[in-house]
Scaffold this motif. Sequence first.
Motif, short mmCIF file in Angstrom:
data_model
loop_
_atom_site.label_atom_id
_atom_site.label_comp_id
_atom_site.label_asym_id
_atom_site.label_seq_id
_atom_site.Cartn_x
_atom_site.Cartn_y
_atom_site.Cartn_z
N ALA A 73 13.40 11.16 9.57
CA ALA A 73 12.57 11.03 10.76
C ALA A 73 11.21 10.41 10.44
CB ALA A 73 12.39 12.39 11.42
N MET A 74 10.58 10.88 9.35
CA MET A 74 9.27 10.36 8.99
C MET A 74 9.34 8.88 8.63
SD MET A 74 6.92 12.63 9.43
CE MET A 74 7.89 12.94 10.92
N ALA A 75 10.42 8.49 7.94
CA ALA A 75 10.57 7.07 7.61
C ALA A 75 10.72 6.23 8.87
CB ALA A 75 11.78 6.89 6.69
N ALA A 76 11.51 6.71 9.82
CA ALA A 76 11.77 5.94 11.03
C ALA A 76 10.56 5.86 11.94
CB ALA A 76 12.97 6.52 11.78
N VAL A 77 9.94 7.00 12.25
CA VAL A 77 8.86 6.97 13.25
C VAL A 77 7.60 6.32 12.70
CG1 VAL A 77 9.77 9.00 14.42
CG2 VAL A 77 7.99 9.29 12.70
N ASN A 78 7.50 6.24 11.36
CA ASN A 78 6.35 5.56 10.76
C ASN A 78 6.72 4.21 10.16
OD1 ASN A 78 4.07 7.60 11.01
ND2 ASN A 78 5.69 8.84 10.09
N GLU A 104 1.59 14.74 11.43
CA GLU A 104 0.28 14.09 11.45
C GLU A 104 -0.10 13.55 10.08
OE1 GLU A 104 0.48 17.39 14.50
OE2 GLU A 104 0.97 17.18 12.38
N THR A 105 0.40 14.18 9.01
CA THR A 105 0.01 13.73 7.67
C THR A 105 0.59 12.36 7.36
OG1 THR A 105 1.86 14.89 6.62
CG2 THR A 105 -0.20 16.09 6.83
N VAL A 106 1.89 12.20 7.58
CA VAL A 106 2.52 10.92 7.29
C VAL A 106 2.05 9.86 8.28
CG1 VAL A 106 4.71 9.73 6.93
CG2 VAL A 106 4.51 12.13 6.34
N ARG A 107 1.86 10.23 9.54
CA ARG A 107 1.35 9.27 10.52
C ARG A 107 -0.02 8.75 10.11
NH1 ARG A 107 2.58 7.93 15.59
NH2 ARG A 107 4.56 7.59 14.53
N ARG A 135 0.86 -1.18 0.00
CA ARG A 135 0.00 0.00 0.00
C ARG A 135 0.90 1.24 0.00
NH1 ARG A 135 -5.41 0.29 3.39
NH2 ARG A 135 -5.93 -0.98 1.55
N PHE A 136 0.57 2.20 -0.86
CA PHE A 136 1.36 3.41 -1.02
C PHE A 136 0.56 4.62 -0.55
CE2 PHE A 136 3.21 0.35 -3.77
CZ PHE A 136 4.52 0.72 -4.02
N GLY A 137 1.24 5.61 0.00
CA GLY A 137 0.61 6.86 0.38
C GLY A 137 1.25 8.01 -0.39
N ILE A 138 0.47 9.07 -0.62
CA ILE A 138 0.96 10.25 -1.35
C ILE A 138 1.05 11.44 -0.41
CG2 ILE A 138 0.64 11.77 -3.33
CD1 ILE A 138 0.91 8.96 -4.20
N ALA A 154 0.37 6.19 7.44
CA ALA A 154 0.86 4.93 8.01
C ALA A 154 -0.26 4.18 8.72
CB ALA A 154 2.02 5.20 8.96
N VAL A 155 -1.07 4.91 9.47
CA VAL A 155 -2.20 4.28 10.17
C VAL A 155 -3.19 3.70 9.16
CG1 VAL A 155 -4.20 4.76 11.65
CG2 VAL A 155 -1.93 5.64 12.27
N MET A 156 -3.28 4.31 7.98
CA MET A 156 -4.14 3.79 6.92
C MET A 156 -3.50 2.61 6.19
SD MET A 156 -5.45 7.47 5.37
CE MET A 156 -6.54 6.80 4.09
N GLY A 157 -2.29 2.24 6.60
CA GLY A 157 -1.63 1.05 6.06
C GLY A 157 -0.55 1.30 5.05
N ALA A 158 -0.21 2.58 4.79
CA ALA A 158 0.82 2.86 3.78
C ALA A 158 2.17 2.33 4.23
CB ALA A 158 0.90 4.36 3.52
N GLU A 159 2.82 1.60 3.33
CA GLU A 159 4.16 1.06 3.60
C GLU A 159 5.25 1.82 2.85
OE1 GLU A 159 3.09 -3.61 3.84
OE2 GLU A 159 2.07 -2.38 2.33
#
Length: 313
Positions: free
Chosen positions: A182-187, A149-152, A136-139, A155-160
Amino acid sequence: MRPFAIAGIQMKISAVNSNVELMKLKLDITMSLYPWVEMVVFSELCGHGPLTHTASAIPGNFEQEMQAMAKKHGIWLLPGSIFEKSEGHIYNTATVINPRGEVVTRYRKMFPFYPYEVGVTSGEDFCVFDVPGVARFGISICYDMWFPETVRTLAVMGAEVILHPTMTGTIDRDIELSIVRAMAAVNQCYFFDVNGLESGGSGRSVVCGPDGRVIYQAEGNEEIFPIELNIERVKRSRELGVLRLGQPLKSFRDHIVQFGIYQHGVELPYLNSLGPLIKPTKMDTLAKLKIQEHEHEKAHPSDPAGYKGFTNH
């Protein structure tokens, strides 16, 4: 899950002329050199450049030409973004196209770069899509990632994998490289950041893995960078932890609290005290504003910043 190959195209962007034919050429070159690539990502506002007067309706000619290119090469394609004109508004919009040349989804940038991205309206919807049998991809687009909050949410929606077209030519690019990590690591996800050149940015596109480590970072020249992602690394990180240590997504899931700052209509006195969202100006003008605020505070002690009733939405 099987490996999946994505190529980022970091290219020169003109603010005066259309870049569409050059995009098509770059895409042909990419697929000639790397026929194993399964998805291609361009930078933000790549097609027509960074000026809002180029805004056009979607669907339209740009999208149709990109659909034809995706079908020609049998690839997934995220051709950056363009300014979209819709019902009297302008949005910064990205389109996702599948290997059959079909539009799968569109995403409107949620956080335009105010106060600089003047005249652009914020999008309201998060965007994820599935590549069957892969991930699953996120934009996310450019300034969006400055708001964790946007990237989180993605991730909660399942984006890998987060696909992130950007157009950064300012001196804060170093900060953005840190944010990507940071966004890659925390998510615990892959983060694929593609920047442009000249009118489209200063380059230094970057790809990070789910442990926050840099997989590849481009320089300040035109580049095509194909990267094969092992999506299994995301699953392993989310199950066992970042470097087999912290498990931030599980901890977030197990300790969700009601963050008061996000409640609709809540007063935010400190944020309100920061003043309106405006471009910085000469120091003497700022000094005058401070004097005015001080005078207002003396006259209205219950409303120290002069923004009583303003709430965060």
